[in-house]
Design a protein around this motif. Structure first.
Motif, PDB file in Angstrom:
ATOM      1  N   UNK A  32       0.788  -1.081   0.175  1.00 57.67           N
ATOM      2  CA  UNK A  32      -0.051   0.122   0.054  1.00 57.67           C
ATOM      3  C   UNK A  32       0.676   1.294  -0.088  1.00 57.67           C
ATOM      4  N   UNK A  33       0.603   2.215  -0.589  1.00 61.62           N
ATOM      5  CA  UNK A  33       1.424   3.417  -0.791  1.00 61.62           C
ATOM      6  C   UNK A  33       0.483   4.676  -1.471  1.00 61.62           C
ATOM      7  N   UNK A  34       1.109   5.785  -1.130  1.00 61.76           N
ATOM      8  CA  UNK A  34       0.425   6.882  -1.634  1.00 61.76           C
ATOM      9  C   UNK A  34      -0.512   7.657  -0.462  1.00 61.76           C
ATOM     10  N   UNK A  35      -1.364   8.560  -0.995  1.00 59.16           N
ATOM     11  CA  UNK A  35      -2.243   9.443   0.014  1.00 59.16           C
ATOM     12  C   UNK A  35      -1.587  10.761   0.066  1.00 59.16           C
ATOM     13  N   UNK A  36      -2.526  11.538   0.677  1.00 60.37           N
ATOM     14  CA  UNK A  36      -2.038  13.012   0.664  1.00 60.37           C
ATOM     15  C   UNK A  36      -1.130  13.102   1.928  1.00 60.37           C
ATOM     16  N   UNK A  37      -1.094  12.281   2.777  1.00 61.28           N
ATOM     17  CA  UNK A  37       0.150  12.234   3.805  1.00 61.28           C
ATOM     18  C   UNK A  37       0.842  10.707   3.651  1.00 61.28           C
ATOM     19  N   UNK A  38       1.667  10.782   2.682  1.00 60.95           N
ATOM     20  CA  UNK A  38       2.091   9.491   2.159  1.00 60.95           C
ATOM     21  C   UNK A  38       2.354   8.276   3.209  1.00 60.95           C
ATOM     22  N   UNK A  39       1.922   7.097   2.971  1.00 59.65           N
ATOM     23  CA  UNK A  39       2.244   5.689   3.591  1.00 59.65           C
ATOM     24  C   UNK A  39       2.927   4.884   2.571  1.00 59.65           C
ATOM     25  N   UNK A  40       3.724   4.016   3.083  1.00 63.65           N
ATOM     26  CA  UNK A  40       4.380   2.875   2.253  1.00 63.65           C
ATOM     27  C   UNK A  40       4.092   1.736   3.309  1.00 63.65           C
ATOM     28  N   UNK A  41       3.580   0.617   2.816  1.00 68.64           N
ATOM     29  CA  UNK A  41       3.418  -0.610   3.582  1.00 68.64           C
ATOM     30  C   UNK A  41       3.596  -1.704   2.642  1.00 68.64           C
ATOM     31  N   UNK A  42       4.526  -2.529   3.105  1.00 63.38           N
ATOM     32  CA  UNK A  42       5.039  -3.532   2.026  1.00 63.38           C
ATOM     33  C   UNK A  42       4.972  -5.077   2.965  1.00 63.38           C
ATOM     34  N   UNK A  43       4.394  -6.173   2.466  1.00 65.09           N
ATOM     35  CA  UNK A  43       4.488  -7.377   2.877  1.00 65.09           C
ATOM     36  C   UNK A  43       5.107  -8.251   1.826  1.00 65.09           C
ATOM     37  N   UNK A  44       6.025  -8.891   1.904  1.00 59.38           N
ATOM     38  CA  UNK A  44       6.749  -9.722   1.059  1.00 59.38           C
ATOM     39  C   UNK A  44       6.746 -11.232   1.709  1.00 59.38           C
ATOM     40  N   UNK A  45       6.408 -12.242   0.783  1.00 58.97           N
ATOM     41  CA  UNK A  45       6.376 -13.576   1.387  1.00 58.97           C
ATOM     42  C   UNK A  45       7.229 -14.287   0.231  1.00 58.97           C
ATOM     43  N   UNK A  46       8.357 -14.877   0.798  1.00 57.39           N
ATOM     44  CA  UNK A  46       9.144 -15.869  -0.067  1.00 57.39           C
ATOM     45  C   UNK A  46       9.019 -17.563   0.626  1.00 57.39           C
ATOM     46  N   UNK A  47       8.554 -18.209   0.050  1.00 61.03           N
ATOM     47  CA  UNK A  47       8.442 -19.403   0.891  1.00 61.03           C
ATOM     48  C   UNK A  47       7.551 -19.204   2.178  1.00 61.03           C
ATOM     49  N   UNK A  48       8.348 -19.874   3.404  1.00 63.49           N
ATOM     50  CA  UNK A  48       7.721 -19.452   4.926  1.00 63.49           C
ATOM     51  C   UNK A  48       7.890 -18.172   5.172  1.00 63.49           C
ATOM     52  N   UNK A  49       8.734 -17.477   4.545  1.00 60.88           N
ATOM     53  CA  UNK A  49       9.487 -16.225   5.369  1.00 60.88           C
ATOM     54  C   UNK A  49       8.657 -14.961   4.911  1.00 60.88           C
ATOM     55  N   UNK A  50       8.453 -14.128   5.718  1.00 60.55           N
ATOM     56  CA  UNK A  50       7.822 -12.673   5.329  1.00 60.55           C
ATOM     57  C   UNK A  50       8.515 -11.672   5.944  1.00 60.55           C
TER      58      UNK A  50
END
Length: 145
Positions: A32-50
């Protein structure tokens, strides 16, 4: 002295390239990213690791955690039940909007979708169900300060 500087430079380049690997080597990505007051949220999953990261609203944090096979199966089931690959993106221009992007690189639901320009009305419930599943995974595993 010149040789030492060359080695030091090469080492710095290797370390800096390796630190970004987590952002390019994944099976599932939710951001999730953007907005008037920007935020950046990332969830990355590889195998069973996040790997989770958040930056915005004066906060910044990162956390790595393990994802169970059941969690992965649940995500895959929700993607399938809500026809992830068939969701249609709208092409309207939307500004100052927090957009969500999902990228699946592996499995039967392989594909990439974003609501940066909105989602077509017929698919908004499906999109909401999918994004809620990712948000639930984050809320379950991430310990926010």
């Amino acid at each position: 002295m010149k040789r030492i500087l060359e080695i030091l430079f090469a080492l710095i380049v290797l370390v800096s390239c390796n630190s970004q690997k987590v952002y390019s080597d994944f099976d599932i990505s939710y951001s999730k990213s953007g907005g008037f007051a920007p935020i950046y949220e990332n969830l990355l999953i590889k195998g069973n690791s996040a790997h989770y990261s958040f930056e915005g609203q004066g906060k910044k944090y990162k956390q790595d955690f393990d994802v169970s096979d059941q969690d992965l199966k649940n995500i895959e089931t929700i993607l399938s039940k809500n026809n992830f690959r068939r969701i249609q993106e709208d092409h309207k221009k939307i500004y100052d909007h927090i957009s969500t992007s999902i990228n699946i690189k592996k499995g039967p639901n392989e594909g990439s979708k974003t609501d940066a320009s909105s989602i077509m009305p017929n698919y908004r419930t499906n999109w909401s169900n999918i994004t809620n599943a990712f948000q639930e995974l984050i809320n379950t595993h991430v310990k926010k300060p």
